[in-house]
Design a protein around this motif. Structure first.
Motif, short mmCIF file in Angstrom:
data_model
loop_
_atom_site.label_atom_id
_atom_site.label_comp_id
_atom_site.label_asym_id
_atom_site.label_seq_id
_atom_site.Cartn_x
_atom_site.Cartn_y
_atom_site.Cartn_z
N LEU A 168 -1.01 4.41 4.29
CA LEU A 168 0.31 4.99 4.09
C LEU A 168 1.34 4.00 4.62
CD1 LEU A 168 2.35 7.37 3.66
CD2 LEU A 168 1.78 8.09 5.99
N ASP A 169 2.32 3.68 3.81
CA ASP A 169 3.34 2.71 4.20
C ASP A 169 4.71 3.37 4.17
OD1 ASP A 169 4.90 0.53 4.68
OD2 ASP A 169 4.24 -0.63 2.95
N PHE A 170 5.29 3.49 5.34
CA PHE A 170 6.61 4.10 5.46
C PHE A 170 7.53 3.10 6.14
CE2 PHE A 170 9.79 6.32 7.98
CZ PHE A 170 10.37 7.14 7.04
N GLY A 171 8.44 2.53 5.36
CA GLY A 171 9.26 1.46 5.92
C GLY A 171 10.74 1.73 5.90
N GLY A 172 11.16 2.76 5.24
CA GLY A 172 12.58 3.08 5.24
C GLY A 172 13.22 3.11 3.87
N THR A 173 12.59 2.47 2.89
CA THR A 173 13.16 2.50 1.54
C THR A 173 12.28 3.36 0.63
OG1 THR A 173 13.87 0.23 1.93
CG2 THR A 173 14.08 1.06 -0.31
N ASN A 174 11.00 3.03 0.62
CA ASN A 174 10.03 3.78 -0.19
C ASN A 174 8.89 4.25 0.69
OD1 ASN A 174 11.06 3.29 -2.94
ND2 ASN A 174 10.64 1.16 -2.42
N VAL A 175 8.14 5.22 0.16
CA VAL A 175 6.86 5.53 0.78
C VAL A 175 5.80 5.14 -0.26
CG1 VAL A 175 7.08 7.93 0.04
CG2 VAL A 175 5.34 7.32 1.70
N ARG A 223 -11.48 -10.35 1.54
CA ARG A 223 -10.96 -9.87 0.26
C ARG A 223 -10.81 -8.35 0.27
NH1 ARG A 223 -13.67 -10.19 -4.07
NH2 ARG A 223 -15.68 -10.31 -3.05
N TRP A 224 -9.80 -7.88 -0.48
CA TRP A 224 -9.63 -6.43 -0.62
C TRP A 224 -9.16 -6.10 -2.02
CZ3 TRP A 224 -5.67 -9.11 2.11
CH2 TRP A 224 -4.41 -9.04 1.53
N LEU A 225 -9.34 -4.83 -2.39
CA LEU A 225 -8.87 -4.33 -3.68
C LEU A 225 -8.03 -3.09 -3.45
CD1 LEU A 225 -12.19 -4.38 -5.74
CD2 LEU A 225 -10.19 -5.84 -6.12
N VAL A 226 -6.93 -2.99 -4.16
CA VAL A 226 -6.17 -1.74 -4.14
C VAL A 226 -6.66 -0.93 -5.34
CG1 VAL A 226 -3.89 -0.68 -4.32
CG2 VAL A 226 -4.18 -2.83 -3.05
N ARG A 227 -7.41 0.14 -5.02
CA ARG A 227 -8.03 0.91 -6.11
C ARG A 227 -7.01 1.79 -6.83
NH1 ARG A 227 -12.57 -0.49 -7.44
NH2 ARG A 227 -14.11 -1.16 -5.93
N ARG A 228 -6.14 2.42 -6.05
CA ARG A 228 -5.10 3.26 -6.66
C ARG A 228 -3.88 3.22 -5.76
NH1 ARG A 228 -7.02 9.13 -7.30
NH2 ARG A 228 -5.03 9.36 -8.37
N GLN A 229 -2.73 3.45 -6.32
CA GLN A 229 -1.55 3.55 -5.46
C GLN A 229 -0.44 4.36 -6.11
OE1 GLN A 229 0.17 -0.26 -4.45
NE2 GLN A 229 1.56 -0.19 -6.19
N ILE A 230 0.36 4.98 -5.27
CA ILE A 230 1.57 5.63 -5.76
C ILE A 230 2.71 5.30 -4.79
CG2 ILE A 230 0.47 7.59 -6.94
CD1 ILE A 230 1.44 9.20 -4.41
N ALA A 231 3.92 5.36 -5.30
CA ALA A 231 5.08 5.09 -4.47
C ALA A 231 6.21 6.02 -4.89
CB ALA A 231 5.51 3.64 -4.62
N ALA A 232 7.05 6.35 -3.92
CA ALA A 232 8.21 7.20 -4.21
C ALA A 232 9.36 6.78 -3.31
CB ALA A 232 7.86 8.67 -3.96
N PRO A 233 10.59 6.84 -3.83
CA PRO A 233 11.74 6.49 -2.99
C PRO A 233 12.03 7.58 -1.97
CG PRO A 233 12.50 7.18 -5.16
CD PRO A 233 10.99 7.19 -5.20
N LEU A 234 12.50 7.18 -0.79
CA LEU A 234 12.86 8.16 0.24
C LEU A 234 14.25 8.76 -0.01
CD1 LEU A 234 11.48 6.15 3.25
CD2 LEU A 234 10.63 8.36 2.46
N TYR A 240 17.60 14.30 -3.14
CA TYR A 240 17.11 14.38 -1.76
C TYR A 240 17.33 13.05 -1.04
CZ TYR A 240 13.03 11.87 -3.63
OH TYR A 240 12.22 10.95 -4.23
N ASP A 241 17.34 13.13 0.28
CA ASP A 241 17.42 11.93 1.11
C ASP A 241 16.66 12.20 2.40
OD1 ASP A 241 17.94 9.77 2.68
OD2 ASP A 241 20.11 9.81 2.45
N TYR A 242 15.43 11.67 2.47
CA TYR A 242 14.60 11.92 3.65
C TYR A 242 14.98 11.03 4.83
CZ TYR A 242 11.81 15.02 0.85
OH TYR A 242 11.43 16.06 0.07
N THR A 243 15.97 10.17 4.65
CA THR A 243 16.37 9.27 5.74
C THR A 243 17.64 9.74 6.43
OG1 THR A 243 17.73 7.86 4.32
CG2 THR A 243 15.39 7.32 4.47
N ALA A 244 18.20 10.87 5.99
CA ALA A 244 19.50 11.31 6.52
C ALA A 244 19.31 12.28 7.69
CB ALA A 244 20.30 11.98 5.42
N ALA A 245 20.33 12.36 8.54
CA ALA A 245 20.27 13.23 9.72
C ALA A 245 20.12 14.71 9.34
CB ALA A 245 21.53 13.04 10.56
N GLY A 277 12.88 -8.77 5.14
CA GLY A 277 13.13 -7.87 4.01
C GLY A 277 14.34 -7.02 4.31
N THR A 278 14.23 -5.73 4.05
CA THR A 278 15.31 -4.81 4.40
C THR A 278 15.61 -4.93 5.89
OG1 THR A 278 14.47 -3.30 2.75
CG2 THR A 278 16.04 -2.39 4.33
#
Ligand code: BGC
Length: 397
Positions: A60-67, A79-90, A97-102, A210-211
């Motif tokens: 799980l990657d939570f960095g502030g822009t996307n999850v 070596r590694w493989l990414v078998r599946r992935q999904i991403a969504a904006p915060l 919605y805005d999951y980064t707001a107070a 980055g950001t």
């Protein structure tokens, strides 16, 4: 004011860069000794991987822009493989919605994260999960992390001061996903380092440009990777534009290096300067770092020049801090070192990686061949998987 006068204030001479590196190294030593320091020097309680860790893990990657959630297979041999992935904006681009707001609670945020995990963990299998959480955290062990304070202008309520693995585990339980067990929480710099070191044993420094901006390194004496939270370093030559940006930010006085280096702020810095030079500009934070990149790419004129010296200073400051780390871990530069760097700024800003390498070369002189800085793209998923493998087996060199 003319542009040449502004440009001079953004220049960093070799002597100034060396002085910054020296002050950075001193701040590292103070932080490690428990003395007052702008550098938090947070132990991750994880060593370096051997490269033969194997298995299937959720990351799980939570960095502030996307999850982002990935199902990562570590195959051994680095070596590694990414078998599946999904991403969504915060922050929903349409404003729903805005999951980064107070106004959002931590419970809502972690429920959203659990929803994303559910999309990949619906197969009824048990999973160990590595959680990349890209904010300053205090850790008693690799499996738990208390958020010290938000950065990157995030202000979700009820997370600061709380233990994030517990918040995630509770959200997973509410979602009926107790089969998914968070076993490691790591900073994104640590994820980048673990992923790169999985394949290259010379990797002992990693940074995000980055950001946000931050650097970690492997401290052989302590046997752990240390997240320095270098974005908070502050023994730096500030211009009045840096001070103006800082004064109107969420946390004035904090993250001063990050406010000079990171993509979250470069556009605003360029906008403030352009406004003072009489250029037509939009409202605060209307200029993203992508716009700075397009100013750089777009012909001549003051905008290009502003973008060049703002981005150039960012690269030189980052390089100076790397010099400080190298001086701490290998004063005589007797070993080889790989510095793994991830982030859109390093990857996409025209000329950035080259400027950083040149600045580093300037610092290192005849020893420059001992150090390689390279792009370690998207390591955070693999890094979280490696962290989960290390935490689960308590291994590592
Ligand atoms: C955070 C760091 C993080 C960096 C890069 C900073 O704002 O404080 O923890 O590593 O951003 O994402």
């Amino acid at each position: 004011m003319d542009i040449a006068a502004v440009e001079r204030q953004f220049a960093i001479t070799s002597a100034e860069a060396a002085a910054i590196a020296g002050r950075f190294r001193a701040a590292m030593a103070a932080g490690l000794a428990g003395e007052p320091s702008t550098l938090k020097m947070l132990p991750s309680h994880l060593g370096l991987p051997a490269g033969d860790e194997r298995g299937l893990f959720l990351a799980l990657d939570f960095g502030g822009t996307n999850v982002r959630v990935q199902l990562v297979e570590l195959c051994g041999h680095g070596r590694w493989l990414v078998r599946r992935q999904i991403a969504a904006p915060l922050r929903d681009p349409a404003g729903a919605y805005d999951y980064t707001a107070a106004a959002t609670s931590g419970e809502q945020l972690f429920a959203f994260l659990a929803d994303q995990i559910a999309a990949l963990a619906a197969d009824g299998c048990d999973y160990l999960l590595g959680h990349t959480f890209s904010f300053p955290c205090r850790q008693e062990d690799a499996g738990h992390a208390v958020l010290i304070s938000w950065t990157k202008e995030i202000s979700t309520a009820g997370v600061e001061g709380h233990e994030v693995a517990g918040l995630l585990a509770a959200a997973l339980a509410r979602r009926g996903l107790a089969r998914v067990r968070p076993v490691a929480v790591i900073n994104d710099t640590v994820g980048t380092l673990l992923a790169a070191a999985y394949g290259d044993p010379h990797t002992d420094i990693a940074a995000i440009c980055g950001t946000g901006h931050n650097t970690c390194y492997y401290d052989a004496a302590r046997g752990t990777v240390i997240n320095m939270e270098s974005g908070n370093f502050a023994a730096l030559p500030f211009t009045r534009w840096d001070d103006a940006l800082d004064a109107t930010s969420e946390r004035p006085g904090a993250q001063r290096l990050e406010k000079m280096v990171a993509g979250r702020y470069l556009g605003e810095l360029a906008r403030l300067i352009a406004a003072d030079l009489g250029e037509p500009v939009g409202p605060p934070y209307s200029l993203a770092s992508e716009a700075v990149a397009s100013w750089l790419a777009g012909g001549d004129g003051p905008r290009r020049r502003i973008a060049a010296f703002v981005a150039g200073r960012s690269a030189r400051l980052a390089a100076a801090t790397f010099r400080g780390v190298l001086a701490h871990i290998d004063p005589g530069l007797v070993r080889r070192h790989t510095i793994a760097i991830d982030g859109a700024l390093y990857e996409k800003m025209p000329g950035y990686a080259g400027a950083l390498a040149a600045a580093l070369g300037d610092h290192l002189g005849e020893k420059a061949a001992q150090v390689t800085a390279l792009l370690a793209k998207d390591g955070s998923g693999a890094g979280a998987a490696v962290a989960a493998a290390l935490a689960a087996t308590r291994r590592g060199r």
